[in-house]
Design an enzyme around this catalytic site. Structure first.
Site, PDB file in Angstrom:
ATOM      1  N   ASP A 221       4.166   3.131  12.187  1.00 20.56           N
ATOM      2  CA  ASP A 221       2.998   2.282  11.966  1.00 20.56           C
ATOM      3  C   ASP A 221       3.313   1.092  11.071  1.00 20.56           C
ATOM      4  OD1 ASP A 221       1.109   4.406   9.686  1.00 20.56           O
ATOM      5  OD2 ASP A 221       2.884   3.182   9.367  1.00 20.56           O
TER       6      ASP A 221
ATOM      7  N   ASP B 223       0.852  -1.177   0.000  1.00 20.98           N
ATOM      8  CA  ASP B 223       0.000   0.000   0.000  1.00 20.98           C
ATOM      9  C   ASP B 223       0.895   1.236   0.000  1.00 20.98           C
ATOM     10  OD1 ASP B 223      -1.895   1.910   0.439  1.00 20.98           O
ATOM     11  OD2 ASP B 223      -2.175   1.433   2.555  1.00 20.98           O
TER      12      ASP B 223
ATOM     13  N   ASP C 245       0.994   5.098  -0.057  1.00 20.94           N
ATOM     14  CA  ASP C 245       0.051   6.181   0.133  1.00 20.94           C
ATOM     15  C   ASP C 245       0.784   7.452   0.509  1.00 20.94           C
ATOM     16  OD1 ASP C 245      -3.186   6.189   0.712  1.00 20.94           O
ATOM     17  OD2 ASP C 245      -2.074   7.836   1.641  1.00 20.94           O
TER      18      ASP C 245
END
Ligand code: SF4
Lengths: 378, 325
Positions: A286, A90, A92
């Site tokens: 994260d 992912d 982003d």
């Protein structure tokens, strides 16, 4: 009925959904307009039943699970029974540093750079074929890359973690990448580094990047070169000058052969270069989607409720030219009256829009985009 | 394979087939005088595995030696199963694998390649596919992390000794997987009653020695608290995070079971693998006991979330000890 929902509904009457493999083993989840709650643990026996669901509900967001399960609609992980999961990256804008002041288009261009780096790792280092990779524009500020090779389905999260660590250069051991050697010259001892441009893996990548870097420095004007060198943490003017002055043609040759005699500040050069080659997949704290074996990802072909853009598939060769504000747009030209909250300068469907705050008429596609982004109202 | 080789690798398919072809019954192995030596050696295998962490060598001079050695392996397995203790079972599997590793290190490359085939590991010259690599490589060790390897077109460059190390792990896994579901005939418990009793009592004594002590969660430093929360929420924790957490919890006296519980929320939680890693890091099944990293190190890993008290310490363990006082 809410404007966006009405528009979404019209799209879902003739949608272009790309159904995930192992369709009926996936969990699906939706968020509806004017609701925050996510409706989870839904499964569909057939693609038609999912299409009907989309038609009836016109959700603001549609997701499916990267994992496939024996009982996808069960309420708990344990009952679901995990069977495997796609390998998904992912990318982003939220994970990138220094994008706050960029426009939407500029931000996406930055993410594209990361995407290209990722594809290069996955194909050159990991040996996946281009057919194994599916790339989607996320509908908002990023791209997803799915590896659909059968062999990756059963990877556990630690094995996935190793793959992520590889592309992000996490845990890289600099001393293994460049070998320090001592040479004894007459009375004193000299140190030299060896780099390995012909090798695979990070060793080769860094070596080639270092060579490229020194070529660049050499081709620059003195002052430009010095300031470029001094951008590197820990390199002051003196060291920069030392490095620059020593870059004779002969030196460059030796560097190309993998020998770097000059050690001052050298290791410092490698660090920012590693950062440059590595993929920014996530912020330092994260967790990336990739190692999570039970994530929800946007359904390809569905619309993103915060932009009205479609989650759109693109071929690897199309990355360069892909433009979300042209290629992920599904709505038409019909004029619609809207009220802009603030002035807008943007390019959509190859048309420039420079609009003042207040009431104005715009094509439907722009109306949807602006209203979804809360930059305009009806 | 020759008899001498089968004796070195008695867990291989070929060795098992050889045993089968000999048509010796379990009764004979357990009671016949002919197999006295195999039984003795079987007991020794188990003892050495448990006490030394590796099965020791005996000289193999002639075929008879080899035959006894081969038969001693099923004997050892029956004994281990009959002890009925998970921990010892794992320890035994590892000890057999380590013994095999020592042999493999001096085998010619071709032989290593043949062995690897049995485990579905495909060796391509001096390369191995990264998926096979990830399955068996001890990537908690920085040297083995994929990012530090030469990876090209899906293949990792690897040396002979390193392949042997991967096969060691494959062997351990195979033996363990086989034992965990196996049953031993009830006679085994009678024949080896004394042995089994003595190992059992010794082990339960050992178990009691590891005292948990008082653990005060409220005094954990923020980095550790954060890792525990992520683990409990079922999030994945980076390798270095696991390492930090396990070494920390181990240092303050938590046992494997309790540490394992913290990790059990992960959806693909693999109890056996996680346990193995925990025991490896804590030195239960390896030569090294790794120590908890310093704050500096934790910080470079992006896992540090300092609070006020952190200013006074440079190591998470000091944080805990000082606050607990
Ligand atoms: S300063 Fe040390 S103890 Fe405090 S959070 Fe950071 S790593 Fe943990």
């Amino acid at each position: 009925m809410n404007f966006l929902r009405k528009k979404f509904s019209s799209y879902y009457f003739h949608p272009k959904i790309e159904f995930p493999e192992r369709f009926d083993r996936r969990e699906y989840a939706f968020i509806f307009f004017n609701e925050d709650k996510m409706h989870r643990h839904i499964s569909f026996p057939s693609t038609i039943s999912l299409e009907t669901y989309l038609k009836m509900n016109a959700p603001a967001h549609a997701y499916y699970s990267s994992a496939y399960y024996r009982n996808p609609s069960a309420g708990t992980m344990k009952e679901k029974e995990w069977m495997g999961a796609d390998l998904i990256f992912d990318l982003d804008a939220d994970h990138l540093p220094d994008v706050e002041n960029l426009s939407y288009e500029e931000t996406l261009e930055k993410v594209k750079l990361e995407l290209k780096k990722l594809v290069s790792f996955l194909t050159e280092d990991f040996g996946f074929s281009k057919k194994d990779l599916k790339i989607y524009f996320s509908g908002s500020r990023g791209y997803h890359c799915h590896v659909i090779n059968k062999k990756v389905l059963s990877l556990d999260s630690q094995e996935r973690r190793e793959i992520v660590d590889y592309v992000t250069a996490t845990g890289i051991n600099l001393n293994g990448v460049m070998k320090e050697r001592s040479i004894y010259k007459e009375k004193f001892r000299d140190k030299t580094f060896e780099i390995y441009p012909m090798e695979g893996g990070w060793r080769g990548r860094i070596a080639r990047e270092i060579i490229k870097f020194f070529h660049e420095i050499k081709s620059m004007e003195r002052e430009e070169a010095l300031s470029k060198l001094m951008e590197i943490e820990g390199i002051g003017r003196r060291t920069a000058e030392e490095i620059y002055n020593a870059l004779t043609d002969e030196r460059i040759k030796r560097i190309e052969y993998g020998k770097i005699d000059q050690t001052t500040g050298f290791k410092r050069i490698a660090k920012p270069l590693i950062k440059k080659i590595a993929v920014s997949l996530h912020s330092e704290t994260d967790e990336p989607v990739t190692t999570d074996v039970k994530r929800l990802i946007r359904l390809p072909g569905s619309l993103h409720g915060k932009t009205g853009l479609r989650v759109t598939k693109l071929e690897i060769d199309e990355i360069e030219n892909f433009s979300p504000l042209r290629d992920a747009v599904v709505f038409g030209e019909k004029e619609i009256k809207i009220k802009l909250v603030k002035p807008i300068n943007t390019k959509m469907m190859e048309n420039e829009f420079n609009l003042e705050k207040g009431e104005t008429k715009v094509p439907e596609y722009l109306a949807v985009f602006l209203i979804a982004r809360k930059m305009a109202t009806l | 394979m020759e008899l001498f080789e089968l004796a070195k690798y008695p867990f291989m398919k070929e060795a098992k087939e050889w045993v089968k072809n000999e048509k010796v019954s379990v009764e004979e192995i357990l009671f016949d005088e002919l197999y006295e030596r195999a039984r003795e050696r079987g007991v020794r295998r188990v003892r050495e595995a448990i006490e030394d962490g590796i099965v020791g060598e005996i000289p193999l001079v002639d075929e008879a030696d080899c035959i006894m050695e081969i038969f001693s392996y099923p004997v050892a397995r029956m004994i281990v199963i009959s002890i009925e203790n998970e921990y010892l079972l794992r320890r035994y599997a590892l000890a057999e694998a380590k013994k095999a590793y020592l042999h493999m290190k001096i085998e010619p490359f071709e032989f290593i390649k043949k062995l690897s085939e049995e485990f579905g590991i495909e060796i391509n010259g001096n390369e191995i596919h990264f998926l096979d690599y990830l399955k068996y490589a001890p990537t908690w060790d920085f040297k083995w992390k994929l990012v530090n390897r030469d990876l090209k077109n899906g293949y990792v460059k690897i040396e002979k000794n390193e392949i042997a190390r991967l096969i060691q792990e494959a062997i351990r896994k195979k033996i363990y997987d086989e034992l965990i579901y196996a049953f031993a005939p009830p006679e085994v418990k009678k024949v080896f009653k004394n042995e089994i009793m003595s190992i059992r009592s010794k082990f339960s004594f050992k178990n009691k020695e590891i005292k948990t002590g008082e653990i005060s969660h409220q005094y954990f430093p923020p980095c550790i608290k954060n890792l525990i929360n992520s683990a409990k929420a079922g999030l994945n924790i980076p390798h270095v995070g696991r390492f930090t957490l396990v070494t920390f919890l181990n240092s303050i006296g938590m046992d494997t079971e309790e540490i394992l519980k913290i990790f059990s929320s992960s959806p693909d939680f693999n109890s056996e693998k996680t346990r193995y890693q925990i025991e490896h890091i804590t030195g239960k099944i390896s030569a090294t006991i790794y120590s908890t990293p310093k704050c500096d190190t934790i910080r470079t890993w992006g896992l540090c979330y300092p609070d006020e008290f952190c200013k006074k310490v440079s190591h998470p363990l000091y944080y805990y000890r000082r606050r607990k006082k």
